[in-house]
Design a protein around this motif. Structure first.
Motif, PDB file in Angstrom:
ATOM      1  N   GLU A 173     -24.502 -17.664 -51.447  1.00 25.87           N
ATOM      2  CA  GLU A 173     -23.342 -16.908 -50.966  1.00 25.87           C
ATOM      3  C   GLU A 173     -22.189 -16.970 -51.969  1.00 25.87           C
ATOM      4  N   LEU A 174     -21.942 -18.146 -52.532  1.00 29.59           N
ATOM      5  CA  LEU A 174     -20.864 -18.290 -53.509  1.00 29.59           C
ATOM      6  C   LEU A 174     -21.104 -17.425 -54.737  1.00 29.59           C
ATOM      7  N   ASN A 175     -22.347 -17.326 -55.139  1.00 31.16           N
ATOM      8  CA  ASN A 175     -22.657 -16.521 -56.316  1.00 31.16           C
ATOM      9  C   ASN A 175     -22.299 -15.060 -56.103  1.00 31.16           C
ATOM     10  N   GLU A 176     -22.431 -14.586 -54.843  1.00 29.62           N
ATOM     11  CA  GLU A 176     -22.071 -13.205 -54.538  1.00 29.62           C
ATOM     12  C   GLU A 176     -20.576 -13.039 -54.287  1.00 29.62           C
ATOM     13  N   GLU A 177     -19.969 -14.019 -53.639  1.00 29.07           N
ATOM     14  CA  GLU A 177     -18.591 -13.867 -53.187  1.00 29.07           C
ATOM     15  C   GLU A 177     -17.551 -14.184 -54.267  1.00 29.07           C
ATOM     16  N   VAL A 178     -17.838 -15.158 -55.130  1.00 28.88           N
ATOM     17  CA  VAL A 178     -16.882 -15.517 -56.177  1.00 28.88           C
ATOM     18  C   VAL A 178     -17.255 -14.732 -57.426  1.00 28.88           C
ATOM     19  N   VAL A 179     -16.637 -13.577 -57.581  1.00 33.31           N
ATOM     20  CA  VAL A 179     -16.974 -12.690 -58.693  1.00 33.31           C
ATOM     21  C   VAL A 179     -16.596 -13.353 -60.010  1.00 33.31           C
ATOM     22  N   GLY A 180     -17.569 -13.407 -60.929  1.00 36.87           N
ATOM     23  CA  GLY A 180     -17.312 -14.026 -62.230  1.00 36.87           C
ATOM     24  C   GLY A 180     -17.407 -15.533 -62.203  1.00 36.87           C
ATOM     25  N   GLY A 181     -17.850 -16.104 -61.082  1.00 39.55           N
ATOM     26  CA  GLY A 181     -17.940 -17.559 -60.987  1.00 39.55           C
ATOM     27  C   GLY A 181     -19.182 -18.133 -61.655  1.00 39.55           C
ATOM     28  N   GLY A 182     -20.229 -17.328 -61.790  1.00 38.69           N
ATOM     29  CA  GLY A 182     -21.457 -17.801 -62.412  1.00 38.69           C
ATOM     30  C   GLY A 182     -22.064 -18.972 -61.674  1.00 38.69           C
ATOM     31  N   VAL A 183     -22.039 -18.916 -60.346  1.00 41.14           N
ATOM     32  CA  VAL A 183     -22.471 -20.061 -59.553  1.00 41.14           C
ATOM     33  C   VAL A 183     -23.995 -20.132 -59.501  1.00 41.14           C
ATOM     34  N   SER A 184     -24.510 -21.353 -59.703  1.00 45.24           N
ATOM     35  CA  SER A 184     -25.944 -21.605 -59.561  1.00 45.24           C
ATOM     36  C   SER A 184     -26.120 -23.047 -59.115  1.00 45.24           C
ATOM     37  N   GLY A 185     -27.326 -23.386 -58.685  1.00 49.91           N
ATOM     38  CA  GLY A 185     -27.581 -24.770 -58.283  1.00 49.91           C
ATOM     39  C   GLY A 185     -28.442 -24.840 -57.052  1.00 49.91           C
ATOM     40  N   GLY A 186     -28.439 -26.001 -56.415  1.00 45.12           N
ATOM     41  CA  GLY A 186     -29.253 -26.197 -55.219  1.00 45.12           C
ATOM     42  C   GLY A 186     -29.500 -27.666 -54.985  1.00 45.12           C
ATOM     43  N   GLY A 187     -30.685 -27.988 -54.475  1.00 43.82           N
ATOM     44  CA  GLY A 187     -31.030 -29.370 -54.149  1.00 43.82           C
ATOM     45  C   GLY A 187     -31.596 -29.435 -52.752  1.00 43.82           C
ATOM     46  N   HIS A 188     -31.198 -30.439 -51.982  1.00 39.23           N
ATOM     47  CA  HIS A 188     -31.578 -30.542 -50.581  1.00 39.23           C
ATOM     48  C   HIS A 188     -30.540 -29.811 -49.733  1.00 39.23           C
ATOM     49  N   LEU A 189     -30.762 -29.781 -48.430  1.00 40.07           N
ATOM     50  CA  LEU A 189     -29.823 -29.083 -47.557  1.00 40.07           C
ATOM     51  C   LEU A 189     -28.432 -29.714 -47.585  1.00 40.07           C
ATOM     52  N   VAL A 190     -28.375 -31.050 -47.565  1.00 41.31           N
ATOM     53  CA  VAL A 190     -27.072 -31.720 -47.478  1.00 41.31           C
ATOM     54  C   VAL A 190     -26.765 -32.543 -48.720  1.00 41.31           C
ATOM     55  N   VAL A 191     -27.598 -32.429 -49.747  1.00 42.63           N
ATOM     56  CA  VAL A 191     -27.384 -33.130 -51.010  1.00 42.63           C
ATOM     57  C   VAL A 191     -27.715 -32.156 -52.119  1.00 42.63           C
ATOM     58  N   GLY A 192     -26.786 -31.935 -53.034  1.00 45.29           N
ATOM     59  CA  GLY A 192     -27.074 -30.982 -54.087  1.00 45.29           C
ATOM     60  C   GLY A 192     -26.030 -30.973 -55.165  1.00 45.29           C
ATOM     61  N   SER A 193     -26.185 -30.046 -56.074  1.00 47.05           N
ATOM     62  CA  SER A 193     -25.227 -29.877 -57.166  1.00 47.05           C
ATOM     63  C   SER A 193     -25.136 -28.402 -57.498  1.00 47.05           C
TER      64      SER A 193
END
Length: 637
Positions: A581-601
């Motif tokens: 969602e952040l990758n779509e909503e924050v334009v130009g943010g270049g957001v990526s990542g993941g991990g577990h449901l409640v633990v991630g980066s």
């Protein structure tokens, strides 16, 4: 056997009513096994002596026509028809001139006796059939490694020093090799007389025979899990298929390259599999050094397969193919490899048809990765979660590959679970299993901390001897294991305390709208960098301290210029979904990542840090509170 001509009469030799006697025309490589006393053969004179003439009926079968059995004089090169009168015990053959005028000719193709590789005996002349698994050019001979239904053997063919013998033969061809069995480096090796590529029906029959046998030999060992655990049953079945794939890969002579997350659970996953595969490789190939060429384990610092890592791996594999004539390896991803972030690396490997298998417990993106994988085992695919750690799964995988490792691995699932803070209902059973082997719960926790500490400083090295001693797997000195764990775990605890003392005064706290505690720390400004613990570990340790202090729902964010590490207890988060969602909503943010449901980066562009983190906190404030949901895993990047 086929009809060649009609002899003197010129009649249709293929007619089933043709009753004329048969004269056999042998293929050049026919042997005594393919002739019989009383039969007539086309022959060529190869020598004339006072007491008769010597004749060849093939390049291998020769004998004497005694002068008493000659009808006239002959010269070298003359052709005649002879009858095979006697094959003596010493292999000598005697002939007489055949007294026939009209005959029909049938050609006889050489049908050698094929010897299974496991039946080779030193000094014997043999013929084997198999697939070419490796072609290595040395400064002397060309060495082909041939796989048949029973085993694998090196075949040395000499053309000239450093010159490729039989250049028409390629990897994966099916060939027939003739030669003499010798001993080389305490293993059988065939000194090659000839290599022929098979085609048509002969090739198809050989491939089917080898495939059927290897499928049977690759069957995993039936082992009962260390503890009874209904949640693990469907995963156990899938691990059997991965074990089958890995055993088949070894039997085919293909190298295996393992990539694993560089933390306690990742090492608890990789080391048992390495031990099992190395033992299976040595036993299969009959060579104490075979595993050095066929197995390689490397840690990955990031919680996904980075392009830097895959580029190195691919370059290494292509060099191995070029320099050592090896097949490209199978890639085995452990405690890593299930997410969309892995896709670019997998697509890079797809250009070379590198097979990939994944055993992981991070939240997966099966629609993205599964089309690129040959096998994918993940508890989420069965409605479970990361409380089933990769180390727990891989201990069972290792036992399926080679059950001789069982006694050395009874403590490893407990180390894996404690390292990743698993809240699995069977953790007490795993700990009890380890305690019966002499490891206290404190010992197990210290081993996990020591592994994390060693992994941090090893960086991109596998550190095999060191980590084996720390985990007490394939370790020949129990005293050294205890000393190492004590030293490394104490150093880890000291460095963690020092780091938390540095960051604690700078931690920001607020209460979110959902009543969860949020703690933030700027790791770039207020934490020691490029030392232990890394940002992920620092955030996790700070988070654990705050959970203990508050006894409440807690979220912790440790961030730097272009990254943030997230931990949560008691808050129902879905970090992979939030990242999307952040990758779509924050334009130009270049957001990526993941991990577990409640633990991630997550990662983002440096100039958009404030917008990304603010948007992230808004989403966290909307998340539901769940006192029973807690962070159970660790990410140390």
């Amino acid at each position: 056997m086929t009809v060649e001509n009609a002899g003197d009469s010129g009649a249709d030799a293929s007619s089933s009513s043709d009753s004329r006697p048969i004269v056999y025309d042998l293929a050049p490589n026919c042997t005594l096994d393919e002739v019989a006393e009383g039969n007539d053969y086309h022959a060529v004179v190869n020598g004339v002596v006072d007491y008769g003439v010597f004749v060849d009926i093939s390049d291998v079968v020769s004998g004497l026509v005694h002068e008493s059995n000659l009808d006239r004089s002959y010269d070298v090169g003359d052709r005649l028809v002879v009858r095979l009168d006697e094959i003596r015990d010493n292999g000598d053959v005697s002939f007489s001139v055949a007294d026939i005028e009209s005959y029909r000719t049938e050609t006889v193709d050489h049908e050698p006796t094929i010897t299974a590789i496991t039946d080779l005996e030193t000094g014997e002349s043999v013929t084997i059939e198999g697939e070419v698994a490796q072609i290595k050019q040395t400064g002397g001979p060309t060495v082909f490694r041939i796989v048949d239904q029973s085993g694998i053997v090196a075949c040395a063919a000499f053309e000239d020093a450093g010159v490729r013998a039989y250049p028409e033969v390629a990897l994966d061809d099916v060939v027939r090799v003739t030669g003499t069995v010798e001993e080389h480096d305490d293993a059988a090796q065939i000194e090659v007389d000839g290599v022929d590529r098979l085609s048509g029906d002969a090739e198809a029959e050989a491939r089917e025979r080898i495939d059927t046998a290897l499928t049977e030999r690759a069957a995993p060992h039936a082992v009962d899990p260390f503890v009874e655990w209904p949640a693990f049953e469907p995963i156990h079945e899938e691990l059997e298929e991965v074990a089958r794939l890995l055993r088949r890969t070894v039997l085919e002579g293909r190298p295996i390259r393992v990539r694993h997350h560089a933390d306690g659970d990742g090492m608890c996953a990789a080391l048992p599999v390495q031990l099992a595969l190395e033992r299976f490789i040595e036993r299969t190939h009959g060579d104490d050094g075979a595993s050095r060429h066929l197995f390689k384990r490397l840690p990955s610092k990031a919680p996904f397969y980075e392009m830097e890592d895959v580029t190195r791996d691919l370059n290494f594999a292509l060099e191995g193919r070029s320099r050592h004539g090896q097949k490209l390896p199978l890639l085995l991803m452990l405690d890593n490899g299930s997410t969309e972030e892995d896709v670019p690396a997998y697509r890079n490997l797809a250009h070379y048809d590198v097979p990939i298998a994944v055993v992981d417990h991070h939240h997966p993106d099966p629609e993205a990765v599964d089309p690129l994988l040959d096998a994918h085992v993940n508890p989420y695919l069965h409605g479970e979660d990361y409380r089933i750690t990769t180390g727990m799964m891989c201990v069972e995988l290792a036992r399926m590959i080679d059950p001789s490792v069982t006694e050395e691995l009874r403590h490893v699932p407990a180390v894996a679970g404690l390292s990743d803070r698993s809240k699995a209902e069977v953790m007490d059973e795993f700990v009890a299993l380890a305690e019966r082997e002499g490891y206290s719960r404190a010992d197990l926790g210290a081993i996990g901390e020591a592994l994390d500490y060693a992994a941090h400083w090893l960086r991109y090295s596998d550190g095999q001897s060191l980590v084996n001693d720390v985990l007490d797997v394939d370790c020949d000195d129990p005293a050294r294991h205890e000393e190492l764990v004590a030293f490394l775990s104490e150093r880890a605890e000291r460095d963690v305390d020092r780091q938390l003392d540095a960051v604690e005064p700078h931690v920001e706290h607020e209460r979110l709208a959902n009543d969860a505690h949020l703690y933030r720390i700027d790791l770039d400004r207020f934490a020691h960098r490029f030392t232990y613990p890394a940002p992920g570990k620092t955030t996790g340790q700070l988070h654990d301290r705050k959970v203990q202090e508050t006894g409440d729902s807690v979220i912790t964010i440790g961030y730097g210029p272009d990254f943030a590490v997230l931990r949560s207890d008691g808050v129902r988060l879905d970090i992979p979904q939030m990242v999307a969602e952040l990758n779509e909503e924050v334009v130009g943010g270049g957001v990526s990542g993941g991990g577990h449901l409640v633990v991630g980066s997550i990662k983002f562009v440096k100039g958009m840090r404030e917008e990304v983190i603010d948007s992230l906190v808004e989403k966290m404030a909307d998340a539901a509170i769940d006192d029973d949901l807690s962070s159970t895993a660790s990410i140390d990047d």
